[in-house]
Design a protein around this motif. Structure first.
Motif, short mmCIF file in Angstrom:
data_model
loop_
_atom_site.label_atom_id
_atom_site.label_comp_id
_atom_site.label_asym_id
_atom_site.label_seq_id
_atom_site.Cartn_x
_atom_site.Cartn_y
_atom_site.Cartn_z
N GLN A 25 1.93 48.29 45.05
CA GLN A 25 3.12 48.91 45.67
C GLN A 25 3.09 50.44 45.62
O GLN A 25 3.78 51.08 46.42
CB GLN A 25 4.40 48.38 45.03
N ASP A 26 2.32 51.03 44.73
CA ASP A 26 2.31 52.49 44.63
C ASP A 26 1.19 53.15 45.43
O ASP A 26 0.91 54.33 45.26
CB ASP A 26 2.18 52.91 43.16
N GLN A 27 0.52 52.38 46.26
CA GLN A 27 -0.67 52.88 46.94
C GLN A 27 -0.40 53.40 48.36
O GLN A 27 -1.35 53.76 49.06
CB GLN A 27 -1.73 51.76 47.02
N ARG A 87 6.41 41.34 52.43
CA ARG A 87 6.88 41.90 51.16
C ARG A 87 6.76 43.43 51.13
O ARG A 87 7.61 44.11 50.58
CB ARG A 87 6.10 41.27 50.00
N PHE A 88 5.69 43.94 51.76
CA PHE A 88 5.49 45.40 51.83
C PHE A 88 6.33 46.04 52.95
O PHE A 88 6.39 47.26 53.04
CB PHE A 88 4.02 45.73 52.09
N ASN A 89 6.87 45.19 53.83
CA ASN A 89 7.60 45.69 54.99
C ASN A 89 6.72 46.56 55.90
O ASN A 89 7.13 47.62 56.38
CB ASN A 89 8.85 46.45 54.54
N GLU A 144 4.43 38.43 46.62
CA GLU A 144 5.08 39.13 45.51
C GLU A 144 4.05 39.73 44.56
O GLU A 144 4.17 40.88 44.12
CB GLU A 144 5.96 38.15 44.71
N HIS A 195 2.14 42.63 46.04
CA HIS A 195 3.04 43.77 46.16
C HIS A 195 3.20 44.47 44.81
O HIS A 195 3.15 45.71 44.72
CB HIS A 195 4.41 43.33 46.69
N SER A 196 3.36 43.69 43.75
CA SER A 196 3.54 44.32 42.43
C SER A 196 2.28 45.08 42.02
O SER A 196 2.37 46.11 41.35
CB SER A 196 3.91 43.25 41.38
N GLN A 197 1.12 44.64 42.46
CA GLN A 197 -0.13 45.30 42.08
C GLN A 197 -0.41 46.57 42.90
O GLN A 197 -1.01 47.51 42.39
CB GLN A 197 -1.32 44.34 42.27
#
Lengths: 193, 193
Positions: B47-49, B71-73, B40, B43-45
């Motif tokens: 996720q926009d990459q 989490r990133f699928n 988690e 992913h929060s850190q």
């Protein structure tokens, strides 16, 4: 388990009549969503067994085992193939022969993490001759722990692993059973009926 | 990340001024719930990459990496420390030195699973001298893939790993930073301020 069977049929590469390569979703690149689903399936099968620990062997067993452990909300313990320099206290040890690699490894579990209070579910990626699963069962026995069962992703049913585990009194659940790798193709158990 | 810092303080065993043993929740027995939470956080850190793959190295990197991948699928890809007999096609290869084990391993990734279309997030359990993470970054570079960052569970901040990764232009996120293992105790970065 249909999702796993599909993956084996689509992505499995037959190397010879005994070796199936599944590097695309299990042994090199890992399908994380599939591992998560596998955790669900083994949980539904063994949830009433009082499992306290998921036991596996490095390296390929870790990915499915950690997902199973997460679903059971218990720790995952992986046996090591070499004694780490930091492991100086007591440990359980047994030999496991890999026919694929033609090599015998001494596998080890620290006695800190396995005791007669434990009921383990053994998880491994492949079942061929049963060496790894039997070795893990012996480690559990050395600790006085109970083995509730063995959960396997891909069973090569044309090899003696299942029979050997059942002779040892173990319950075996395999999510995909490969009947044959002859003719450069994968035939699943039941497919030829 | 508080849950991980707590575990390191409670369960970590200081072997000497450089070696911290975390066999109770990461390197032998694994806390599956903690690994899930770590997924988690990374992913929060990141996720926009545009991450397409989680890249790690066997064996201890696999448990956190598979949870991050879930989490990133996206798939998890682990570099192997020995060339498997079934890997006959092309692969990327580089040397990684382990100071703890005083051993250099050639690590390998099949070129089937990494390409210039990929953006990888490197995940590993420890950061000490940065050898493993730099090796994984070189494998990504050989494939023409982009490395979005390096996610580390336990950083030994008194060793040069972070500086070496940052010199290589890599973004490093460590969930627990160990300032010192002196005096037979763990001091986290910030704790002595």
């Amino acid at each position: 388990m249909d999702a796993l069977k599909r993956k084996v049929m689509e992505d499995g590469v037959v190397i010879d009549e005994r070796i199936l390569k599944v590097d695309g979703f299990l042994n090199h690149q890992i399908d994380a969503g599939l591992m998560y689903e596998i955790g669900e399936v083994f949980h539904s099968q063994f949830q009433d067994q009082g499992i306290t620990k998921i036991l596996t062997i490095e390296a390929s067993g870790i990915a499915p085992a950690i997902m199973v452990a997460h679903r059971f909300n218990v720790p995952c313990l992986f046996a090591k193939k070499a004694k780490p320099s930091t492991l100086n206290q007591g440990y359980y040890q047994t030999d496991v022969h890999s026919f694929t690699k033609n090599k015998t490894n001494s596998v080890i579990v620290s006695n800190e993490f396995l005791s007669d209070q434990d009921t383990v579910l053994i998880i491994d990626d492949f079942l061929a001759n049963g060496e790894a699963a039997l070795g893990l069962h012996r480690l559990a026995q050395q600790a006085g722990a109970k083995t509730a069962g063995v959960g396997i992703l891909v069973e090569k049913s044309f090899q003696p692993g299942r029979a050997r585990l059942e002779e040892a009194g173990l319950v075996v659940s395999s999510l995909c059973q490969v009947a044959s790798l002859k003719g450069n193709k994968v035939t699943l158990l039941g497919d030829d009926q």
